[in-house]
Motif scaffolding. Structure first.
Motif, mmCIF file in Angstrom:
data_model
loop_
_atom_site.group_PDB
_atom_site.id
_atom_site.type_symbol
_atom_site.label_atom_id
_atom_site.label_comp_id
_atom_site.label_asym_id
_atom_site.label_seq_id
_atom_site.Cartn_x
_atom_site.Cartn_y
_atom_site.Cartn_z
ATOM 1 N N UNK A 97 37.642 47.965 14.654
ATOM 2 C CA UNK A 97 36.652 48.482 13.904
ATOM 3 C C UNK A 97 37.152 50.189 14.204
ATOM 4 N N UNK A 98 38.143 50.480 14.756
ATOM 5 C CA UNK A 98 38.738 52.024 14.933
ATOM 6 C C UNK A 98 37.748 52.461 15.997
ATOM 7 N N UNK A 99 37.003 52.007 16.797
ATOM 8 C CA UNK A 99 36.377 52.526 17.975
ATOM 9 C C UNK A 99 37.321 52.525 19.328
ATOM 10 N N UNK A 100 38.274 53.300 19.057
ATOM 11 C CA UNK A 100 39.279 53.371 20.104
ATOM 12 C C UNK A 100 38.980 53.647 21.481
ATOM 13 N N UNK A 101 38.070 54.629 21.704
ATOM 14 C CA UNK A 101 37.408 55.182 22.949
ATOM 15 C C UNK A 101 36.698 54.009 23.411
ATOM 16 N N UNK A 102 35.779 53.244 22.689
ATOM 17 C CA UNK A 102 35.049 52.204 23.399
ATOM 18 C C UNK A 102 36.065 51.058 23.692
ATOM 19 N N UNK A 103 36.935 50.624 22.835
ATOM 20 C CA UNK A 103 37.866 49.746 23.224
ATOM 21 C C UNK A 103 38.796 50.001 24.514
ATOM 22 N N UNK A 104 39.038 51.329 24.748
ATOM 23 C CA UNK A 104 39.775 51.775 25.960
ATOM 24 C C UNK A 104 38.913 51.490 27.247
ATOM 25 N N UNK A 105 37.547 52.033 27.029
ATOM 26 C CA UNK A 105 36.699 51.944 28.226
ATOM 27 C C UNK A 105 36.342 50.410 28.438
ATOM 28 N N UNK A 106 36.463 49.464 27.694
ATOM 29 C CA UNK A 106 36.360 48.164 27.878
ATOM 30 C C UNK A 106 37.704 47.627 28.752
ATOM 31 N N UNK A 107 38.885 47.967 28.237
ATOM 32 C CA UNK A 107 39.850 47.495 28.715
ATOM 33 C C UNK A 107 40.130 47.944 30.218
ATOM 34 N N UNK A 108 39.698 49.489 30.450
ATOM 35 C CA UNK A 108 39.798 50.270 31.722
ATOM 36 C C UNK A 108 39.139 49.554 32.613
ATOM 37 N N UNK A 109 37.798 48.965 32.404
ATOM 38 C CA UNK A 109 36.891 48.331 33.313
ATOM 39 C C UNK A 109 37.545 47.238 33.665
ATOM 40 N N UNK A 110 38.153 46.420 32.785
ATOM 41 C CA UNK A 110 38.793 44.948 33.197
ATOM 42 C C UNK A 110 39.984 45.375 34.256
ATOM 43 N N UNK A 111 40.833 46.216 33.499
ATOM 44 C CA UNK A 111 41.787 46.514 34.514
ATOM 45 C C UNK A 111 41.642 46.976 35.875
ATOM 46 N N UNK A 112 40.710 47.893 35.951
ATOM 47 C CA UNK A 112 40.392 48.133 37.495
ATOM 48 C C UNK A 112 39.903 46.942 38.377
ATOM 49 N N UNK A 113 38.857 46.271 37.715
ATOM 50 C CA UNK A 113 38.344 45.056 38.272
ATOM 51 C C UNK A 113 39.530 44.015 38.664
ATOM 52 N N UNK A 114 40.522 43.936 37.610
ATOM 53 C CA UNK A 114 41.638 42.838 38.029
ATOM 54 C C UNK A 114 42.526 43.184 38.926
ATOM 55 N N UNK A 115 42.973 44.809 38.960
ATOM 56 C CA UNK A 115 43.646 45.176 39.807
ATOM 57 C C UNK A 115 43.249 44.852 41.344
ATOM 58 N N UNK A 116 41.770 45.162 41.422
ATOM 59 C CA UNK A 116 41.299 45.082 42.857
ATOM 60 C C UNK A 116 41.312 43.573 43.187
ATOM 61 N N UNK A 117 40.735 42.631 42.211
ATOM 62 C CA UNK A 117 40.937 41.402 42.717
ATOM 63 C C UNK A 117 42.253 40.608 42.903
ATOM 64 N N UNK A 118 43.341 41.216 42.369
ATOM 65 C CA UNK A 118 44.496 40.765 42.528
ATOM 66 C C UNK A 118 45.150 41.217 44.019
#
Length: 200
Positions: A97-118
């Motif tokens: 949808x070209x909502x790049x900032x929103x897409x980044x925010x969602x992925x960043x949240x997943x990244x931080x959570x997954x790194x902590x879980x890992x």
């Protein structure tokens, strides 16, 4: 079974038989919420981005994730692993949808959570959880690389695609995931080289 190919220049999935894909989407809908994740992906590929987004948010919430972009700050602290993949599918829709900032925010949240879980899983020797998080992080690298690619930030895209490729090779990911990262890295490098030539 419906099929798609990845366009080597746009890096976007292109459906094969569109009629067959729509029939598959209808069959998925009849299966109920258990098939919603796959339905989100196919709706996105078909270009039904409004429907894909609505369904993706519902799937994220169902798996314990936030209900809107406004709820993302700090969400990773309470994010359950079950929400990682639904959130990545949502980010993919937002990207298209070209909502790049929103897409980044969602992925960043997943990244931080997954790194902590890992990290927690590695500390206690839970290899299955660590590997699952590594898979999620490979998709995070790949998704954010595609966002940078569409923004014309090819050097950054190449770094992210390279990270995805390295992670996927290290973790012995399925061949199609490795091939996708390699294809994306080659595309980013081609675009980068093209920009360098045009600047001379």
């Amino acid at each position: 079974m419906p099929t798609y190919r990845i366009d080597p220049d746009s890096l976007r999935e292109v459906p094969g038989d569109v009629t067959a894909v729509w029939a598959h989407v209808e069959a998925l809908e009849a299966r109920g919420v258990a098939a919603d994740g796959e339905r989100v992906a196919w709706l996105r590929i078909l270009g039904a981005l409004g429907s894909a987004e609505t369904l993706a948010w519902a799937d994220v919430v169902r798996h314990g994730g936030p209900a809107s972009p406004a709820a993302l700050p700090g969400a990773e602290q309470a994010l359950r692993p079950a929400a990682y993949r639904p959130m990545l599918r949502l980010a993919h829709v937002l990207h298209w949808q070209r909502r790049h900032a929103d897409a980044d925010a969602v992925v960043d949240a997943v990244r931080r959570a997954a790194e902590a879980t890992a990290a927690d899983a590695a500390a206690v020797g839970d290899e299955a959880v660590r590997r699952d998080c590594a898979t999620v992080l490979g998709f995070a690298d790949q998704h954010q690389g595609k966002v940078r690619y569409d923004e014309g930030r090819y050097a950054e895209a190449a770094v992210l695609f390279g990270a995805a490729l390295e992670r996927r090779q290290r973790e012995r990911a399925p061949a199609d995931q490795v091939a996708s990262s390699r294809q994306a890295l080659e595309a980013a490098r081609r675009r980068q080289a093209g920009m360098a030539r045009s600047a001379v």
